[in-house]
Design an enzyme around this catalytic site. Structure first.
Site, PDB file in Angstrom:
ATOM      1  N   GLY A  46       0.731  -0.952  -0.060  1.00 54.16           N
ATOM      2  CA  GLY A  46       0.014   0.138  -0.238  1.00 54.16           C
ATOM      3  C   GLY A  46       1.007   1.175  -0.199  1.00 54.16           C
ATOM      4  CD  GLN A  51       3.246   5.724   2.896  1.00 53.68           C
ATOM      5  OE1 GLN A  51       2.485   5.166   2.529  1.00 53.68           O
ATOM      6  NE2 GLN A  51       4.120   5.128   3.544  1.00 53.68           N
ATOM      7  CB  CYS A  94       5.239   2.163   8.095  1.00 53.40           C
ATOM      8  SG  CYS A  94       4.902   3.677   7.264  1.00 53.40           S
ATOM      9  CG  LEU A  95       6.466   1.112   1.879  1.00 52.20           C
ATOM     10  CD1 LEU A  95       5.702   1.230   0.571  1.00 52.20           C
ATOM     11  CD2 LEU A  95       7.610   0.040   1.947  1.00 52.20           C
ATOM     12  CG  HIS A 136      -0.958   1.196   7.380  1.00 48.49           C
ATOM     13  ND1 HIS A 136       0.063   0.748   8.487  1.00 48.49           N
ATOM     14  CD2 HIS A 136      -0.195   2.258   6.745  1.00 48.49           C
ATOM     15  CE1 HIS A 136       1.335   1.310   8.138  1.00 48.49           C
ATOM     16  NE2 HIS A 136       1.317   2.227   7.088  1.00 48.49           N
ATOM     17  CD  GLU A 137      -1.393   2.457   2.946  1.00 48.96           C
ATOM     18  OE1 GLU A 137      -1.176   3.872   2.856  1.00 48.96           O
ATOM     19  OE2 GLU A 137      -0.555   1.344   3.125  1.00 48.96           O
ATOM     20  CG  HIS A 140       0.325   6.754   5.841  1.00 48.65           C
ATOM     21  ND1 HIS A 140       1.320   7.326   6.508  1.00 48.65           N
ATOM     22  CD2 HIS A 140       0.501   5.471   5.587  1.00 48.65           C
ATOM     23  CE1 HIS A 140       2.405   6.382   6.603  1.00 48.65           C
ATOM     24  NE2 HIS A 140       1.841   5.093   6.117  1.00 48.65           N
TER      25      HIS A 140
HETATM   26  O1  K1U Z   1       1.789   2.447   3.991  1.00 51.79           O
HETATM   27  C1  K1U Z   1       2.654   1.931   3.858  1.00 51.79           C
HETATM   28  O2  K1U Z   1       3.687   2.433   4.565  1.00 51.79           O
HETATM   29  C2  K1U Z   1       3.033   0.543   3.041  1.00 51.79           C
HETATM   30  C3  K1U Z   1       2.810  -0.530   4.192  1.00 51.79           C
HETATM   31  C4  K1U Z   1       1.164  -1.046   4.196  1.00 51.79           C
HETATM   32  C5  K1U Z   1       0.986  -2.062   5.445  1.00 51.79           C
HETATM   33  C6  K1U Z   1       1.826  -3.380   5.477  1.00 51.79           C
HETATM   34  C7  K1U Z   1       1.358  -4.219   6.658  1.00 51.79           C
HETATM   35  C8  K1U Z   1       0.150  -3.978   7.260  1.00 51.79           C
HETATM   36  C9  K1U Z   1      -0.402  -2.572   7.212  1.00 51.79           C
HETATM   37  C10 K1U Z   1      -0.004  -1.799   6.101  1.00 51.79           C
HETATM   38  C11 K1U Z   1       3.783  -1.740   3.521  1.00 51.79           C
HETATM   39  O3  K1U Z   1       3.508  -2.182   2.250  1.00 51.79           O
HETATM   40  S1  K1U Z   1       5.045  -2.027   4.410  1.00 51.79           S
HETATM   41  C12 K1U Z   1       5.710  -3.796   3.368  1.00 51.79           C
HETATM   42  C13 K1U Z   1       4.984  -5.001   3.613  1.00 51.79           C
HETATM   43  O4  K1U Z   1       4.298  -5.078   4.339  1.00 51.79           O
HETATM   44  C14 K1U Z   1       5.182  -5.985   2.425  1.00 51.79           C
HETATM   45  C15 K1U Z   1       6.030  -5.627   1.322  1.00 51.79           C
HETATM   46  C16 K1U Z   1       6.359  -6.642   0.682  1.00 51.79           C
HETATM   47  C17 K1U Z   1       5.696  -7.762   0.278  1.00 51.79           C
HETATM   48  C18 K1U Z   1       4.647  -8.078   1.595  1.00 51.79           C
HETATM   49  C19 K1U Z   1       4.499  -7.129   2.316  1.00 51.79           C
HETATM   50 ZN    ZN Z   2       2.746   3.486   6.220  1.00 53.98          ZN
END
Ligand code: K1U
Ligand code: ZN
Length: 183
Positions: A46, A51, A94-95, A136-137, A140
């Protein structure tokens, strides 16, 4: 399409409340393209526009289960209109807080209202990872980070670590530019 830099904490822009999209025009379509490119490259499941420094209520997501398959989803002006009393705990990342994961408790089910890229309105029930990710989004978009849902002790520890790293990289950059100017 363009790969964009992802902001990380303690960047203050991540605390901004994003503005609703009034018109889905070419600039929003370009923003969505950039968000997908950036999200897939990260990689993430996501991304909220803020971001990448754009304070607009736009979210991209891909929760495809099979490797190699893509299920891109766009949420414009998403809103949670109903949430369950029942909660569930899920590990989140979270990225904008790379390589930090923690369990977060949130409503287990939500109903989300949003517009797609054609401006069509949708109302969908979300459960499981979809419910976790959309909450989560939307957080943000309101300047809220998942670390706001964990203990103060854990939050302070992670903010301190990223603040120290940001100060060090600013120092390193200043040193490099002094060196380049002296050449
Ligand atoms: O919004 C963001 O920072 C993105 C975040 C979204 C998220 C992940 C987990 C739970 C809630 C929200 C991410 O994508 S973190 C990376 C991640 O979870 C992932 C990356 C590659 C493959 C599988 C998962
Ligand atoms: Zn995030």
């Amino acid at each position: 399409m363009a790969l964009r830099d992802i902001l990380s904490i303690p960047d203050k822009r991540l605390r901004q409340v994003s503005k609703p999209v009034a018109k889905i025009d070419a600039s929003i379509k370009k923003l969505v393209e950039d968000m997908f490119e950036t999200m897939y490259e990260a990689p993430g499941i996501g991304l909220a526009a803020i971001q990448i420094g754009e304070p607009k209520r736009v979210v991209t997501m891909d929760l495809a289960k099979k490797e190699g398959e893509k299920e891109p989803q766009v949420f414009i002006n998403p809103e949670i209109v109903e949430e369950s009393d029942e909660t569930s705990v899920h590990e989140e990342g979270c990225l904008s807080i790379p390589e930090y994961y923690e369990e977060v408790e949130r409503p287990a089910r939500v109903t989300v209202k949003y517009r797609d890229l054609d401006g069509k309105e949708h109302k969908e029930k979300a459960t499981g990872l979809f419910a976790v990710c959309i909450q989560h989004e939307i957080d943000h978009l309101d300047g809220v980070l998942f670390i706001d849902h964990i203990s103060k002790l854990k939050r302070d520890r992670v903010v301190k670590k990223f603040t120290k790293a940001a100060k060090q990289s600013a120092k390193d950059e200043a040193k490099d530019s002094r060196k380049a100017a002296a050449k």
